[in-house]
Design a protein around this motif. Structure first.
Motif, PDB file in Angstrom:
ATOM      1  N   ARG A 140      15.817 -24.580 -30.509  1.00  0.00           N
ATOM      2  CA  ARG A 140      16.048 -26.417 -30.795  1.00  0.00           C
ATOM      3  C   ARG A 140      17.459 -26.396 -31.210  1.00  0.00           C
ATOM      4  O   ARG A 140      18.160 -25.506 -31.701  1.00  0.00           O
ATOM      5  CB  ARG A 140      15.158 -26.844 -31.463  1.00  0.00           C
ATOM      6  CG  ARG A 140      13.492 -26.472 -31.244  1.00  0.00           C
ATOM      7  CD  ARG A 140      12.770 -27.270 -32.414  1.00  0.00           C
ATOM      8  NE  ARG A 140      11.444 -26.777 -31.833  1.00  0.00           N
ATOM      9  CZ  ARG A 140      10.261 -27.556 -31.966  1.00  0.00           C
ATOM     10  NH1 ARG A 140      10.450 -28.494 -32.839  1.00  0.00           N
ATOM     11  NH2 ARG A 140       8.935 -27.029 -31.635  1.00  0.00           N
ATOM     12  N   ARG A 141      18.146 -27.621 -31.149  1.00  0.00           N
ATOM     13  CA  ARG A 141      19.138 -28.085 -31.875  1.00  0.00           C
ATOM     14  C   ARG A 141      19.201 -27.901 -33.422  1.00  0.00           C
ATOM     15  O   ARG A 141      20.321 -27.881 -33.990  1.00  0.00           O
ATOM     16  CB  ARG A 141      19.636 -29.443 -31.459  1.00  0.00           C
ATOM     17  CG  ARG A 141      19.822 -29.475 -29.694  1.00  0.00           C
ATOM     18  CD  ARG A 141      20.275 -30.705 -29.341  1.00  0.00           C
ATOM     19  NE  ARG A 141      20.493 -30.938 -27.556  1.00  0.00           N
ATOM     20  CZ  ARG A 141      20.941 -31.921 -27.195  1.00  0.00           C
ATOM     21  NH1 ARG A 141      20.929 -32.924 -27.923  1.00  0.00           N
ATOM     22  NH2 ARG A 141      21.115 -31.974 -25.823  1.00  0.00           N
ATOM     23  N   SER A 142      17.952 -28.318 -33.736  1.00  0.00           N
ATOM     24  CA  SER A 142      17.979 -28.619 -35.443  1.00  0.00           C
ATOM     25  C   SER A 142      17.741 -27.608 -36.334  1.00  0.00           C
ATOM     26  O   SER A 142      17.458 -27.714 -37.607  1.00  0.00           O
ATOM     27  CB  SER A 142      16.587 -29.457 -35.477  1.00  0.00           C
ATOM     28  OG  SER A 142      15.357 -28.601 -34.912  1.00  0.00           O
ATOM     29  N   GLY A 143      17.902 -26.224 -35.852  1.00  0.00           N
ATOM     30  CA  GLY A 143      17.564 -25.042 -36.674  1.00  0.00           C
ATOM     31  C   GLY A 143      18.972 -24.299 -37.358  1.00  0.00           C
ATOM     32  O   GLY A 143      18.918 -23.227 -37.967  1.00  0.00           O
ATOM     33  N   ALA A 144      20.092 -24.881 -37.052  1.00  0.00           N
ATOM     34  CA  ALA A 144      21.249 -24.093 -37.663  1.00  0.00           C
ATOM     35  C   ALA A 144      21.299 -24.018 -39.172  1.00  0.00           C
ATOM     36  O   ALA A 144      20.852 -25.343 -39.800  1.00  0.00           O
ATOM     37  CB  ALA A 144      22.440 -24.826 -37.173  1.00  0.00           C
ATOM     38  N   LYS A 145      21.752 -23.066 -39.653  1.00  0.00           N
ATOM     39  CA  LYS A 145      21.637 -22.721 -41.181  1.00  0.00           C
ATOM     40  C   LYS A 145      23.031 -22.602 -41.693  1.00  0.00           C
ATOM     41  O   LYS A 145      23.566 -21.842 -40.989  1.00  0.00           O
ATOM     42  CB  LYS A 145      20.804 -21.681 -41.456  1.00  0.00           C
ATOM     43  CG  LYS A 145      19.272 -21.564 -40.994  1.00  0.00           C
ATOM     44  CD  LYS A 145      18.536 -22.188 -41.981  1.00  0.00           C
ATOM     45  CE  LYS A 145      16.926 -22.177 -41.565  1.00  0.00           C
ATOM     46  NZ  LYS A 145      16.672 -22.700 -40.095  1.00  0.00           N
ATOM     47  N   ASP A 148      25.063 -19.215 -40.724  1.00  0.00           N
ATOM     48  CA  ASP A 148      24.984 -18.677 -39.240  1.00  0.00           C
ATOM     49  C   ASP A 148      26.486 -18.599 -38.515  1.00  0.00           C
ATOM     50  O   ASP A 148      27.213 -19.298 -39.115  1.00  0.00           O
ATOM     51  CB  ASP A 148      24.214 -19.743 -38.427  1.00  0.00           C
ATOM     52  CG  ASP A 148      22.730 -19.868 -38.737  1.00  0.00           C
ATOM     53  OD1 ASP A 148      22.075 -18.762 -39.458  1.00  0.00           O
ATOM     54  OD2 ASP A 148      22.153 -20.655 -37.915  1.00  0.00           O
ATOM     55  N   ASN A 202      19.152 -19.398 -34.355  1.00  0.00           N
ATOM     56  CA  ASN A 202      18.536 -20.436 -35.036  1.00  0.00           C
ATOM     57  C   ASN A 202      18.270 -21.850 -34.412  1.00  0.00           C
ATOM     58  O   ASN A 202      17.957 -22.770 -34.636  1.00  0.00           O
ATOM     59  CB  ASN A 202      19.171 -20.515 -36.408  1.00  0.00           C
ATOM     60  CG  ASN A 202      18.618 -19.501 -37.370  1.00  0.00           C
ATOM     61  OD1 ASN A 202      17.589 -18.986 -37.181  1.00  0.00           O
ATOM     62  ND2 ASN A 202      19.412 -19.224 -38.320  1.00  0.00           N
ATOM     63  N   SER A 203      19.581 -21.980 -33.535  1.00  0.00           N
ATOM     64  CA  SER A 203      19.652 -23.165 -32.803  1.00  0.00           C
ATOM     65  C   SER A 203      20.440 -23.002 -31.422  1.00  0.00           C
ATOM     66  O   SER A 203      21.195 -21.863 -31.381  1.00  0.00           O
ATOM     67  CB  SER A 203      20.495 -24.210 -33.921  1.00  0.00           C
ATOM     68  OG  SER A 203      21.893 -23.740 -33.774  1.00  0.00           O
ATOM     69  N   ILE A 218      24.345 -30.048 -32.431  1.00  0.00           N
ATOM     70  CA  ILE A 218      23.539 -29.285 -33.500  1.00  0.00           C
ATOM     71  C   ILE A 218      23.784 -29.618 -34.715  1.00  0.00           C
ATOM     72  O   ILE A 218      22.846 -29.413 -35.632  1.00  0.00           O
ATOM     73  CB  ILE A 218      24.123 -27.914 -32.977  1.00  0.00           C
ATOM     74  CG1 ILE A 218      23.819 -27.340 -31.557  1.00  0.00           C
ATOM     75  CG2 ILE A 218      23.939 -26.679 -33.979  1.00  0.00           C
ATOM     76  CD1 ILE A 218      23.894 -25.842 -31.234  1.00  0.00           C
ATOM     77  N   SER A 222      20.760 -30.534 -37.401  1.00  0.00           N
ATOM     78  CA  SER A 222      20.606 -29.641 -38.458  1.00  0.00           C
ATOM     79  C   SER A 222      21.109 -29.980 -39.782  1.00  0.00           C
ATOM     80  O   SER A 222      20.620 -29.305 -40.666  1.00  0.00           O
ATOM     81  CB  SER A 222      21.325 -28.231 -38.135  1.00  0.00           C
ATOM     82  OG  SER A 222      20.878 -27.816 -36.667  1.00  0.00           O
ATOM     83  N   THR A 262      23.727 -20.796 -32.671  1.00  0.00           N
ATOM     84  CA  THR A 262      24.151 -19.940 -34.082  1.00  0.00           C
ATOM     85  C   THR A 262      23.083 -19.128 -34.379  1.00  0.00           C
ATOM     86  O   THR A 262      21.822 -19.203 -33.928  1.00  0.00           O
ATOM     87  CB  THR A 262      24.060 -21.226 -34.963  1.00  0.00           C
ATOM     88  OG1 THR A 262      22.405 -21.699 -35.405  1.00  0.00           O
ATOM     89  CG2 THR A 262      24.758 -22.522 -34.639  1.00  0.00           C
TER      90      THR A 262
END
Ligand code: ADP
Ligand code: MG
Length: 311
Positions: A140-145, A148, A202-203, A218, A222, A262
């Motif tokens: 998904r686009r929403s998981g960047a931390k 990363d 993660n994204s 992203i 995120s 990422t």
């Protein structure tokens, strides 16, 4: 040729992976145990997305490729598609070439055409694609931390460079044009890479409207920011020959159909062993928005952003 002859001749193929394919009021599809449906549509409009006199074989390829790219970005397995097509006339030779390009790419990915709609009108091509995804592993686009790394596949900007040439904004030599034209006309969707990134990235997003604009999706989804190093952008030797165009083509040009994703920094080495042509171009940071840094680490000011049909 009637509408139904046209559909039978050019768009009806055996569909062993569907319970029912072309020919009834709806197709019947069953995803396998453990999967959910991943669904996406993309429309190509003559004059906006392609030249009206575009080679129909390449157009058939690209119509499906842009949709496969969306499934790649989700880490999904392509299974089926429908094709809604509006045509100025029923040109048998054009349709033969178009469907050959479409099915050649479909066959490479084990994808079946299971339905669609055919009308007379301005040339317009819309595919809806259906894939299988593991619900808890879809990218998904929403998981960047924060922390990363930001990675991108392939080379960026060749399609935009080829388009600039066709629009007379740059004059490439024949050999330069021949090197970057396939990126514009025959993009290769990164389906295998998307699958390989499950459990690693993660994204993810596919780069269709320019890296900066797509990476921004992203970041927004995120709630993070990013720093990109200009010198690390993967750019072909052809585009390097036009240094003044690198930033517009590689950062804001469209039609790359590469994946931007990422990954936790600890997985850096694991990614390099994936074997694909992948480049680490920066990192996710706290905050919002994307800074592009030069070799000294200073931020570069860039005009223009991603392609937006309504801006
Ligand atoms: P309906 O009128 O019930 O919507 P159509 O007459 O439009 O059905 O289409 C007949 C069949 O042909 C349907 O199964 C439809 O999904 C399929 N079809 C129509 N156009 C296309 C196309 N361009 N490619 C593939 N299948 C198509
Ligand atoms: Mg219909």
């Amino acid at each position: 040729m009637s509408e139904f002859d046209l559909i039978r001749r050019h768009f009806t193929r055996a569909t062993p992976g569907a319970l029912l394919g072309v020919g009834d009021d709806a197709a019947l599809l069953q995803v396998r145990e453990g999967f959910v449906l991943a669904v996406s549509s993309d429309m190509l409009v003559a004059g906006t997305h392609f030249f009206p006199d575009a080679d129909p074989y390449l157009l058939g390829h690209k119509t499906l490729a842009v949709n496969l790219s969306d499934l790649a970005a989700m880490g999904a397995i392509p299974r089926w598609a429908t094709l809604a097509i509006s045509l100025p006339q029923a040109d048998d030779i054009w349709l033969e070439r178009f469907s050959a390009g479409f099915f050649a790419l479909a066959d490479q990915h084990g994808l079946e055409l299971v339905g669609g709609d055919t009308t007379r009108g301005p040339l317009n091509l819309c595919v809806t694609i259906f894939g299988e995804a593991e619900a808890n592993q879809a990218l998904r686009r929403s998981g960047a931390k924060v922390g990363d790394e930001v990675w991108v596949s392939g080379c960026l900007g060749d399609a935009a460079l080829a388009l600039a040439h066709l629009q007379g904004r740059v004059a490439l030599s024949d050999s330069e044009y021949n090197l970057c034209a396939p990126s514009l006309h025959q993009p290769q969707p990164r389906v295998a890479l998307g699958r390989a990134l499950r459990g690693i990235a993660n994204s993810a997003i596919d780069v269709s409207d320019g890296l900066l604009g797509d990476l921004a999706h992203i970041l927004t989804a995120s709630g993070v920011g990013a720093e990109i190093e200009f010198v690390r952008l993967p750019v072909s030797a052809t585009l390097r020959g036009y240094p003044e165009l690198i930033s517009t083509c590689a950062l804001s040009g469209g039609d790359d159909y590469e994946l931007c994703f990422t990954v936790p920094a600890a997985l850096h080495d694991a990614l390099q062993s994936l074997g694909a042509q992948l480049a680490c171009i920066g990192r996710i940071v706290a905050g919002s928005g994307c800074l592009v840094l030069d070799a000294e680490g200073s931020s570069i000011h860039l005009k223009g952003a991603a392609y937006d049909h309504f801006r």
